[in-house]
Design an enzyme around this catalytic site. Sequence first.
Site, PDB file in Angstrom:
ATOM      1  CE  LYS A  17     -46.667 -87.411  85.083  1.00  0.00           C
ATOM      2  NZ  LYS A  17     -45.816 -87.602  86.273  1.00  0.00           N
ATOM      3  CG  ASP A  56     -44.505 -91.704  89.172  1.00  0.00           C
ATOM      4  OD1 ASP A  56     -43.704 -92.243  88.388  1.00  0.00           O
ATOM      5  OD2 ASP A  56     -44.935 -90.541  89.024  1.00  0.00           O
TER       6      ASP A  56
HETATM    7  P1  NAP Z   1     -44.475 -81.019  91.973  1.00  0.00           P
HETATM    8  O1  NAP Z   1     -45.815 -81.663  91.947  1.00  0.00           O
HETATM    9  O2  NAP Z   1     -44.297 -79.683  91.348  1.00  0.00           O
HETATM   10  O3  NAP Z   1     -44.002 -80.948  93.509  1.00  0.00           O
HETATM   11  C1  NAP Z   1     -42.777 -80.339  93.850  1.00  0.00           C
HETATM   12  C2  NAP Z   1     -42.506 -80.570  95.327  1.00  0.00           C
HETATM   13  O4  NAP Z   1     -41.239 -79.966  95.647  1.00  0.00           O
HETATM   14  C3  NAP Z   1     -43.527 -79.936  96.258  1.00  0.00           C
HETATM   15  O5  NAP Z   1     -43.608 -80.666  97.434  1.00  0.00           O
HETATM   16  C4  NAP Z   1     -42.873 -78.544  96.512  1.00  0.00           C
HETATM   17  O6  NAP Z   1     -43.315 -77.931  97.710  1.00  0.00           O
HETATM   18  C5  NAP Z   1     -41.423 -78.965  96.651  1.00  0.00           C
HETATM   19  N1  NAP Z   1     -40.507 -77.849  96.409  1.00  0.00           N
HETATM   20  C6  NAP Z   1     -40.120 -77.356  95.204  1.00  0.00           C
HETATM   21  N2  NAP Z   1     -39.273 -76.322  95.375  1.00  0.00           N
HETATM   22  C7  NAP Z   1     -39.124 -76.161  96.719  1.00  0.00           C
HETATM   23  C8  NAP Z   1     -38.368 -75.257  97.520  1.00  0.00           C
HETATM   24  N3  NAP Z   1     -37.594 -74.310  96.978  1.00  0.00           N
HETATM   25  N4  NAP Z   1     -38.438 -75.384  98.870  1.00  0.00           N
HETATM   26  C9  NAP Z   1     -39.212 -76.345  99.429  1.00  0.00           C
HETATM   27  N5  NAP Z   1     -39.962 -77.219  98.717  1.00  0.00           N
HETATM   28  C10 NAP Z   1     -39.918 -77.132  97.374  1.00  0.00           C
HETATM   29  O7  NAP Z   1     -43.370 -81.945  91.268  1.00  0.00           O
HETATM   30  P2  NAP Z   1     -43.342 -83.556  91.235  1.00  0.00           P
HETATM   31  O8  NAP Z   1     -44.010 -84.016  90.002  1.00  0.00           O
HETATM   32  O9  NAP Z   1     -43.805 -84.056  92.555  1.00  0.00           O
HETATM   33  O10 NAP Z   1     -41.776 -83.805  91.042  1.00  0.00           O
HETATM   34  C11 NAP Z   1     -40.873 -83.641  92.108  1.00  0.00           C
HETATM   35  C12 NAP Z   1     -39.533 -84.270  91.727  1.00  0.00           C
HETATM   36  O11 NAP Z   1     -39.729 -85.670  91.537  1.00  0.00           O
HETATM   37  C13 NAP Z   1     -38.950 -83.757  90.410  1.00  0.00           C
HETATM   38  O12 NAP Z   1     -37.565 -83.584  90.596  1.00  0.00           O
HETATM   39  C14 NAP Z   1     -39.227 -84.869  89.428  1.00  0.00           C
HETATM   40  O13 NAP Z   1     -38.271 -84.929  88.376  1.00  0.00           O
HETATM   41  C15 NAP Z   1     -39.095 -86.080  90.331  1.00  0.00           C
HETATM   42  N6  NAP Z   1     -39.797 -87.291  89.867  1.00  0.00           N
HETATM   43  C16 NAP Z   1     -39.056 -88.419  89.685  1.00  0.00           C
HETATM   44  C17 NAP Z   1     -39.666 -89.588  89.295  1.00  0.00           C
HETATM   45  C18 NAP Z   1     -38.830 -90.818  89.083  1.00  0.00           C
HETATM   46  O14 NAP Z   1     -39.309 -91.764  88.447  1.00  0.00           O
HETATM   47  N7  NAP Z   1     -37.627 -90.871  89.625  1.00  0.00           N
HETATM   48  C19 NAP Z   1     -41.057 -89.634  89.088  1.00  0.00           C
HETATM   49  C20 NAP Z   1     -41.800 -88.461  89.306  1.00  0.00           C
HETATM   50  C21 NAP Z   1     -41.146 -87.296  89.697  1.00  0.00           C
HETATM   51  P3  NAP Z   1     -44.628 -76.978  97.661  1.00  0.00           P
HETATM   52  O15 NAP Z   1     -45.808 -77.894  97.679  1.00  0.00           O
HETATM   53  O16 NAP Z   1     -44.498 -76.141  98.867  1.00  0.00           O
HETATM   54  O17 NAP Z   1     -44.517 -76.184  96.372  1.00  0.00           O
END
Ligand code: NAP
Length: 280
Positions: A70, A105
């Site tokens: 991305k 998104d």
């Molecule tokens: P990302 O950029 O890796 O961000 C992950 C987020 O989760 C960060 O805020 C991270 O906090 C937090 N996190 C992860 N593990 C944690 C823990 N153990 N304790 C506290 N905070 C934690 O990932 P992303 O791309 O944003 O994706 C996040 C979720 O959204 C995924 O499940 C993905 O499948 C989903 N998603 C869904 C859609 C949809 O269309 N429905 C679209 C995009 C993404 P830190 O910053 O502190 O690491």
Amino acid sequence: MTDKEMRAACAIGWPIKQSKSPIIHGYWIERYGINGEYRLEAVPPEDFPAFITNLPAHGYVGCNVTIPHKLVALANSEPDDRARAVGAANALWIDGDRLRSTNTDVEGFVGSLDASAPGWDENLESAVVCGAGGAGRAVVFGLLERGVACVHLVNRTPSRAQALREAFGPRVHPATWEDLPRVLDGAGLIANATSLGMTGNPDVEWDLAPMRDDAVAADVVYAPLKTSLLVAAERRGFGTSDGLGMLLHQAVRGFELWFGVRPEVTTELRALVERALAKS
Ligand code: NAP
């Protein structure tokens, strides 16, 4: 290109076979009688820039882009305001001799809320977003675009929430998980934009008691479909929007850009993708 000519789009990732996008776009191609195809392309990072800068040579009018491409997609295309603000491009299209990009998104998040909790943004002054990663950026940007006055942004790593305040301005208020009960007080919306609550990941015990009685809750996680946040929200009688709704609504704009029809997210489509998710 005439309307009768076949158009093709694809999803590019590394890996990509887990993608549910062909089900979504394939459903719409059939529903609207379009002479089109939507395929998966597994492209390794070293080949990705050349692949997208030569999309027409590969037979495509556009593509979705997912992990890990991305950011490179953003750097190698002409992004719109949403892609630039979110810092990632996930839908690209050929416009004359230009390769343009957006981030769907944002639209997925607000489109799903509009469909499942209409009026969610009326008198919405204070919202709480958990997560400042890629999904969190899209969610916060969508809320700000819709005029929400105050977005409390809860994140484990404080610098990531702070970076969003610097990028998006003083309506974003960085907070920690310890602050959650305080920032939920009187809030009208809670959104989980972390991977917490996803199958195989740690979960959160949500206490939504301090929120407004007419609040809404949204989760970006779609495995499971009914996350612990949505269960807690339903107990409180809130309107809800789930991660599958976001996934389906984020696909609308890409389809429109590539095939020229703005498609509808139907209950039939949702059931189709639900069945595919249950099998995976
Ligand atoms: P990302 O950029 O890796 O961000 C992950 C987020 O989760 C960060 O805020 C991270 O906090 C937090 N996190 C992860 N593990 C944690 C823990 N153990 N304790 C506290 N905070 C934690 O990932 P992303 O791309 O944003 O994706 C996040 C979720 O959204 C995924 O499940 C993905 O499948 C989903 N998603 C869904 C859609 C949809 O269309 N429905 C679209 C995009 C993404 P830190 O910053 O502190 O690491």
